[in-house]
Design an enzyme around this catalytic site. Sequence first.
Site, mmCIF file in Angstrom:
data_model
loop_
_atom_site.group_PDB
_atom_site.id
_atom_site.type_symbol
_atom_site.label_atom_id
_atom_site.label_comp_id
_atom_site.label_asym_id
_atom_site.label_seq_id
_atom_site.Cartn_x
_atom_site.Cartn_y
_atom_site.Cartn_z
ATOM 1 N N HIS A 1 0.856 -1.193 0.000
ATOM 2 C CA HIS A 1 0.000 0.000 0.000
ATOM 3 C C HIS A 1 0.888 1.238 0.000
ATOM 4 C CE1 HIS A 1 -3.230 2.763 1.121
ATOM 5 N NE2 HIS A 1 -4.044 1.804 0.735
ATOM 6 N N ASP B 1 -7.900 -5.346 -0.115
ATOM 7 C CA ASP B 1 -8.347 -6.256 -1.178
ATOM 8 C C ASP B 1 -7.953 -7.710 -0.957
ATOM 9 O OD1 ASP B 1 -7.584 -3.519 -3.253
ATOM 10 O OD2 ASP B 1 -9.594 -4.305 -2.873
HETATM 11 C C1 SDX Z 1 -6.215 -0.050 -2.994
HETATM 12 O O1 SDX Z 1 -4.438 4.467 -2.094
HETATM 13 C C2 SDX Z 1 -5.418 3.841 -1.450
HETATM 14 O O2 SDX Z 1 -5.827 4.219 -0.396
HETATM 15 C C3 SDX Z 1 -5.980 2.640 -2.216
HETATM 16 C C4 SDX Z 1 -6.996 1.785 -1.445
HETATM 17 C C5 SDX Z 1 -8.282 2.537 -1.187
HETATM 18 O O3 SDX Z 1 -8.977 2.196 -0.227
HETATM 19 O O4 SDX Z 1 -8.619 3.427 -2.022
HETATM 20 O O5 SDX Z 1 -6.441 1.348 -0.222
HETATM 21 C C6 SDX Z 1 -7.381 0.564 -2.273
HETATM 22 O O6 SDX Z 1 -5.974 0.294 -4.115
HETATM 23 C C7 SDX Z 1 -5.356 -1.036 -2.260
HETATM 24 C C8 SDX Z 1 -4.137 -1.508 -3.117
HETATM 25 C C9 SDX Z 1 -4.635 -2.645 -4.039
HETATM 26 N N1 SDX Z 1 -3.557 -3.027 -4.980
HETATM 27 C C10 SDX Z 1 -2.896 -4.208 -4.856
HETATM 28 O O7 SDX Z 1 -3.080 -5.006 -3.944
HETATM 29 C C11 SDX Z 1 -1.915 -4.474 -5.997
HETATM 30 C C12 SDX Z 1 -0.596 -5.008 -5.425
HETATM 31 N N2 SDX Z 1 0.065 -3.898 -4.689
HETATM 32 C C13 SDX Z 1 0.999 -3.096 -5.407
HETATM 33 O O8 SDX Z 1 0.922 -3.036 -6.771
HETATM 34 C C14 SDX Z 1 1.485 -1.870 -4.653
HETATM 35 O O9 SDX Z 1 1.763 -2.268 -3.378
HETATM 36 C C15 SDX Z 1 0.596 -0.653 -4.637
HETATM 37 C C16 SDX Z 1 0.131 -0.271 -6.008
HETATM 38 C C17 SDX Z 1 -0.598 -0.900 -3.776
HETATM 39 C C18 SDX Z 1 1.395 0.494 -4.028
HETATM 40 O O10 SDX Z 1 2.360 0.821 -4.948
HETATM 41 P P1 SDX Z 1 3.514 1.871 -4.587
HETATM 42 O O11 SDX Z 1 3.187 2.625 -3.358
HETATM 43 O O12 SDX Z 1 3.804 2.648 -5.836
HETATM 44 O O13 SDX Z 1 4.717 0.968 -4.195
HETATM 45 P P2 SDX Z 1 5.764 0.387 -5.230
HETATM 46 O O14 SDX Z 1 5.067 -0.225 -6.403
HETATM 47 O O15 SDX Z 1 6.771 1.448 -5.492
HETATM 48 O O16 SDX Z 1 6.400 -0.802 -4.366
HETATM 49 C C19 SDX Z 1 7.521 -0.557 -3.533
HETATM 50 C C20 SDX Z 1 8.342 -1.837 -3.624
HETATM 51 C C21 SDX Z 1 8.722 -2.200 -5.069
HETATM 52 O O17 SDX Z 1 9.865 -3.009 -4.989
HETATM 53 P P3 SDX Z 1 11.347 -2.304 -5.242
HETATM 54 O O18 SDX Z 1 11.230 -1.542 -6.564
HETATM 55 O O19 SDX Z 1 11.544 -1.393 -4.050
HETATM 56 O O20 SDX Z 1 12.309 -3.447 -5.295
HETATM 57 O O21 SDX Z 1 7.562 -2.955 -3.155
HETATM 58 C C22 SDX Z 1 7.340 -3.876 -4.217
HETATM 59 C C23 SDX Z 1 7.616 -3.120 -5.512
HETATM 60 O O22 SDX Z 1 8.034 -4.021 -6.522
HETATM 61 N N3 SDX Z 1 5.933 -4.275 -4.116
HETATM 62 C C24 SDX Z 1 5.495 -5.516 -4.290
HETATM 63 C C25 SDX Z 1 4.123 -5.453 -4.040
HETATM 64 N N4 SDX Z 1 3.765 -4.190 -3.743
HETATM 65 C C26 SDX Z 1 4.902 -3.469 -3.798
HETATM 66 N N5 SDX Z 1 6.126 -6.647 -4.627
HETATM 67 C C27 SDX Z 1 5.358 -7.763 -4.711
HETATM 68 N N6 SDX Z 1 4.025 -7.801 -4.470
HETATM 69 C C28 SDX Z 1 3.380 -6.657 -4.140
HETATM 70 N N7 SDX Z 1 2.075 -6.673 -3.914
#
Ligand code: SDX
Length: 429
Positions: free
Chosen positions: A306, A363
């Site tokens: 998140h 989720d």
């Molecule tokens: C919602 O914003 C809100 O409030 C949203 C929400 C709401 O109520 O409105 O809470 C609802 O959208 C919840 C999120 C649902 N999405 C997912 O579950 C999809 C999986 N999660 C990710 O794609 C990610 O965690 C996000 C999109 C939720 C957040 O993305 P960020 O903040 O841009 O973080 P990032 O992609 O930069 O990740 C940081 C690191 C990265 O690794 P490095 O580049 O540092 O090596 O963490 C890794 C990412 O690759 N990472 C994950 C991961 N989430 C982040 N790696 C594996 N699995 C994951 N789920």
Amino acid sequence: MTAKAELHYDGRTLELPVIEGSEKERAIDISALRKELGLITLDPGYVNTGSCRSAITFIDGEKGILRYRGYPIEQLAERSSFLEVAWLLLHGELPTTAELQSFKEDIRLHTMLHEDVKRFFGAFPKKAHPMAICAAVIGALSTFYQNFLDPNDEGQSNLSTHRLLAKVPTIAAYAFKHSIGQPFLYPRNDLDYASNFLHLMFATPCEEYEIDPVVAKALDLLLILHADHEQNCSTSTVRLVGSSQVNLFAAISSGVAALWGPLHGGANQAVIEMLQQIESEGLDGKRFLESCKDKDDTRRLMGFGHRVYKNFDPRAKIIKKACFEVLDRLGTKNKMLDIAVELEEVALQDDYFISRKLYPNVDFYSGIIYQAIGIPVNMFTVMFVLGRLPGWISQWKEMQGDASKRIGRPRQVYTGATERSYVPIDERG
Ligand code: SDX
């Protein structure tokens, strides 16, 4: 005494005010930056950038705190109802008995769709994703209320609010009924909000449909938990689109489109599809997690991570507990839940997830309850729309009421070609 931040650039110093919110969060007000120093800021994904002041929802991502208008989500989940929470978000205070009764009545009177709206559904393919249908029909609703669309007219905005809260469940259910070739039912004004939606979704003209109170209560809880979440992607979209002074239906339709993305609300569908893949392919959870950590593998552990929560998402904790309760009361087992619990346990002991502070988000478990109450997987994100609707409208209303409101128009840093002259086509290489 206003705190200040100093910016030193090109031999000049600019003092910028530091503002503080009611929860002691601080922000540098950079309104004067470009005028004084000719600089803008750049912040992809707005990780460090606040778009507005808001009094609606507070999140402390480090502590895993979520409050709607100051009330902890745990208390609202335990003691409130979705329409009471909707009123709280819209008006800032919990309603009196009379206010809540009147609100329910206002909504009940608008649950039917104009008979001509029902014809839209037949134009969609049976396999059309219901999020596409919802975004389209919600946007098209504005054509039926041409004289009630002024975003600056409070009476018209209140009427549009009631119409949206009342009609979006009907639209959602009709999208599902269309996909399975069953007739649309009329809403039942004798039922509460969640029960009426279940009726619209699962009843048929052929026999009485009995609402299971356990299912209705679980649905109402899920709607509460999704009701608002400060300036997330879809809410920021509603605010930005709304800042052009377009009508509320169009702004909400844009929020539906933003929420559909698998990184946002679409994750609840992606989680179940991920769990189903693990089960059907007999994958080992531990090995599956390895693929989620692999930079060369596009797969992510959906439902984890998140932008704001760097601790448990409080909603995920509540939903996980509700999963066990609802499945127990319904007397059903669910292999998906077992796989999800195993994945969570393994991930929370894995340094990749620990070091990145990746925890289950709203989720991760929600789809398991939706599945248990009979909602089809491709309707999961539509359920998120139903929950988030009062939050979107409240944020839109707060923006419209802000005396300093301006159209949202970010700047950019241009990295394209510098000036060059046109070359006639017969002189090009
Ligand atoms: C919602 O914003 C809100 O409030 C949203 C929400 C709401 O109520 O409105 O809470 C609802 O959208 C919840 C999120 C649902 N999405 C997912 O579950 C999809 C999986 N999660 C990710 O794609 C990610 O965690 C996000 C999109 C939720 C957040 O993305 P960020 O903040 O841009 O973080 P990032 O992609 O930069 O990740 C940081 C690191 C990265 O690794 P490095 O580049 O540092 O090596 O963490 C890794 C990412 O690759 N990472 C994950 C991961 N989430 C982040 N790696 C594996 N699995 C994951 N789920």
